[in-house]
Scaffold this motif. Structure first.
Motif, PDB file in Angstrom:
ATOM      1  N   LYS A  88       0.822  -1.208   0.000  1.00 50.84           N
ATOM      2  CA  LYS A  88       0.000   0.000   0.000  1.00 50.84           C
ATOM      3  C   LYS A  88       0.859   1.263   0.000  1.00 50.84           C
ATOM      4  CE  LYS A  88      -4.136   1.977   2.112  1.00 50.84           C
ATOM      5  NZ  LYS A  88      -5.153   1.856   3.165  1.00 50.84           N
ATOM      6  N   LYS A  89       2.068   1.177   0.571  1.00 49.60           N
ATOM      7  CA  LYS A  89       2.945   2.339   0.611  1.00 49.60           C
ATOM      8  C   LYS A  89       3.342   2.796  -0.783  1.00 49.60           C
ATOM      9  CE  LYS A  89       4.964   1.372   5.167  1.00 49.60           C
ATOM     10  NZ  LYS A  89       6.192   0.991   5.896  1.00 49.60           N
ATOM     11  N   THR A  90       3.427   1.856  -1.722  1.00 51.54           N
ATOM     12  CA  THR A  90       3.871   2.205  -3.081  1.00 51.54           C
ATOM     13  C   THR A  90       2.725   2.204  -4.086  1.00 51.54           C
ATOM     14  OG1 THR A  90       4.421  -0.119  -3.569  1.00 51.54           O
ATOM     15  CG2 THR A  90       6.169   1.270  -2.638  1.00 51.54           C
ATOM     16  N   THR A  91       1.502   2.003  -3.605  1.00 53.02           N
ATOM     17  CA  THR A  91       0.348   1.944  -4.496  1.00 53.02           C
ATOM     18  C   THR A  91      -0.438   3.243  -4.410  1.00 53.02           C
ATOM     19  OG1 THR A  91       0.195  -0.454  -4.153  1.00 53.02           O
ATOM     20  CG2 THR A  91      -1.738   0.642  -5.090  1.00 53.02           C
ATOM     21  N   THR A  92      -0.865   3.735  -5.552  1.00 57.91           N
ATOM     22  CA  THR A  92      -1.684   4.951  -5.566  1.00 57.91           C
ATOM     23  C   THR A  92      -3.031   4.660  -6.203  1.00 57.91           C
ATOM     24  OG1 THR A  92      -0.687   5.640  -7.662  1.00 57.91           O
ATOM     25  CG2 THR A  92       0.303   6.503  -5.647  1.00 57.91           C
ATOM     26  N   PHE A  93      -4.031   5.406  -5.769  1.00 56.71           N
ATOM     27  CA  PHE A  93      -5.403   5.240  -6.242  1.00 56.71           C
ATOM     28  C   PHE A  93      -5.923   6.596  -6.709  1.00 56.71           C
ATOM     29  CE2 PHE A  93      -4.502   2.934  -2.307  1.00 56.71           C
ATOM     30  CZ  PHE A  93      -4.472   1.623  -2.765  1.00 56.71           C
ATOM     31  N   THR A  94      -6.747   6.578  -7.715  1.00 57.61           N
ATOM     32  CA  THR A  94      -7.312   7.812  -8.238  1.00 57.61           C
ATOM     33  C   THR A  94      -8.815   7.661  -8.403  1.00 57.61           C
ATOM     34  OG1 THR A  94      -5.275   8.274  -9.457  1.00 57.61           O
ATOM     35  CG2 THR A  94      -7.245   9.477 -10.132  1.00 57.61           C
ATOM     36  N   ALA A  95      -9.549   8.619  -7.847  1.00 60.87           N
ATOM     37  CA  ALA A  95     -10.998   8.609  -8.015  1.00 60.87           C
ATOM     38  C   ALA A  95     -11.347   8.996  -9.450  1.00 60.87           C
ATOM     39  CB  ALA A  95     -11.648   9.583  -7.031  1.00 60.87           C
ATOM     40  N   VAL A  96     -12.241   8.243 -10.051  1.00 63.97           N
ATOM     41  CA  VAL A  96     -12.626   8.528 -11.433  1.00 63.97           C
ATOM     42  C   VAL A  96     -13.742   9.566 -11.454  1.00 63.97           C
ATOM     43  CG1 VAL A  96     -11.932   6.253 -12.209  1.00 63.97           C
ATOM     44  CG2 VAL A  96     -14.292   6.641 -11.481  1.00 63.97           C
TER      45      VAL A  96
END
Length: 365
Positions: A42-50
């Motif tokens: 999770k430290k290296t994962t990014t998420f973006t709201a669509v």
């Protein structure tokens, strides 16, 4: 008897078949192991709201990062000499007044000798003037002799002050040396000086140049057929070839309405803040300009979230750390930042933009 045995065998086969089918059905419906995002991942994962965005066509121009010419200070020597010491390297941060180099110069030696000679002359003339004033008071000499000595002292003092000012201007440091000082705070962005090098006041190239690099220019190439899409004030996004996933927002600051003879393009300028110093002069860039159009809206997915497999497009949806899933999507348009899809996603759903392929493979094991 044979008939009874046959019926019994058939019944046993039927029961066995039902048991097998029931076992297969239970196997199909068994819950799959749940995948949860580890803390390390999770430290290296990014998420973006669509979100729904206008389907935007874009024009991609090429360009190059350059120094802010209004902030660039180039240093040329006023004297001839041989470089004795250099205290900086290309790219170094320097402060105003910092000694950057020391140069041995016969011109400084000559000026130093002149200063010493004039200092001695001034001392002598002062003594002579005192003595002549005493003689004048005793009536032994004419006043004109006193006035002549005063005039000589005045000229000698003036020449001495001029030489001292020149030595101070040239930053004389003794033993025929002079120092080159940083004229401002900034970074060394050009360097043409080395120990043992002979420098003169007639050199065409500056010995070094300083810029603060906190603000840089992006010089954009525009071909004549692209000019209709580019106007002063247009918002743009800039990305470098070294970091193509990072965008810098700016606007067209100026269009130079003169065709470049070498590249046969018009030039435009974008001024960008460079607080992290990642925008290094000389880097090639892509400049993205939105075209004026009206193609409707669609769900926009960042391009780095799209995964391609077997000519199909997928994304990894993130609900929470233990609720991730893959979704096939159908692109209907694309530009340098977004892929537009037919599907409408839920408001609370996000797509994985960093580590998307790794998680996609984990979820499909």
């Amino acid at each position: 008897m044979k008939k009874t045995t046959y019926l019994l065998a058939s019944a046993l086969l039927f029961l066995a078949s039902c048991k097998t089918e029931n076992h297969e059905e239970q196997t199909d419906q068994a819950p799959q192991p749940e995948y949860c995002l580890s803390e390390q991942m999770k430290k290296t994962t990014t998420f973006t709201a669509v979100a729904m965005r206008p389907i935007q066509e874009q024009l991609v121009l090429t360009g190059r990062i350059e120094y802010n010419q209004n902030d660039l200070v180039a240093f040329k020597s006023l004297l001839t000499g041989v470089v004795d010491e250099v205290k900086f390297e290309l790219g170094d941060a320097v402060k105003k007044g910092q000694v950057l180099a020391v140069v041995k110069s016969t011109e400084i030696q000559d000026l130093t000798q002149e200063r010493r000679a004039l200092e001695g002359q001034v001392v002598l003339l002062k003594k002579q003037l005192t003595s002549k004033k005493e003689l004048l008071d005793d009536g032994l000499i004419a006043k004109s002799e006193v006035l002549e000595t005063e005039y000589e002292l005045q000229n000698a003092s003036f020449e001495l002050e001029k030489i001292k000012a020149n030595l101070n201007l040239y930053r004389a440091a003794g033993d025929g040396m002079f120092q080159i000082l940083a004229p401002k705070n900034g970074y060394i962005v050009q360097k043409n000086i080395a120990v043992g090098q002979t420098i003169t006041g007639e050199d065409e190239n500056p010995l070094f140049s300083i810029s603060n690099l906190k603000e840089v220019w992006v010089m954009v190439n525009i071909y004549p057929n692209e000019l209709k899409y580019v106007k002063t004030g247009n918002p743009v996004k800039v990305k470098t070839l070294t970091d193509p996933d990072k965008f810098y927002s700016g606007k067209i600051d100026k269009i130079y309405n003169v065709l470049d003879d070498e590249e046969h393009v018009l030039k435009a300028r974008i001024v960008l803040e460079n607080t992290d110093l990642n925008l290094l002069p000389g880097l090639r860039t892509d400049i993205i300009v939105d075209k004026d159009n009206a193609l409707g809206e669609a769900t926009a997915i960042p391009n780095q979230a799209i995964i391609f497999e077997n000519n199909k497009s997928f994304v990894v949806l993130y609900i929470d750390d233990c609720n991730l899933k893959t979704l096939r999507v159908n692109p209907i348009g694309k530009n340098q930042e977004y892929t537009y899809i037919k599907e409408n996603l839920e408001p609370n759903e996000k797509v994985v933009t960093q580590n998307a392929l790794i998680l996609y493979e984990e979820l499909n094991k």
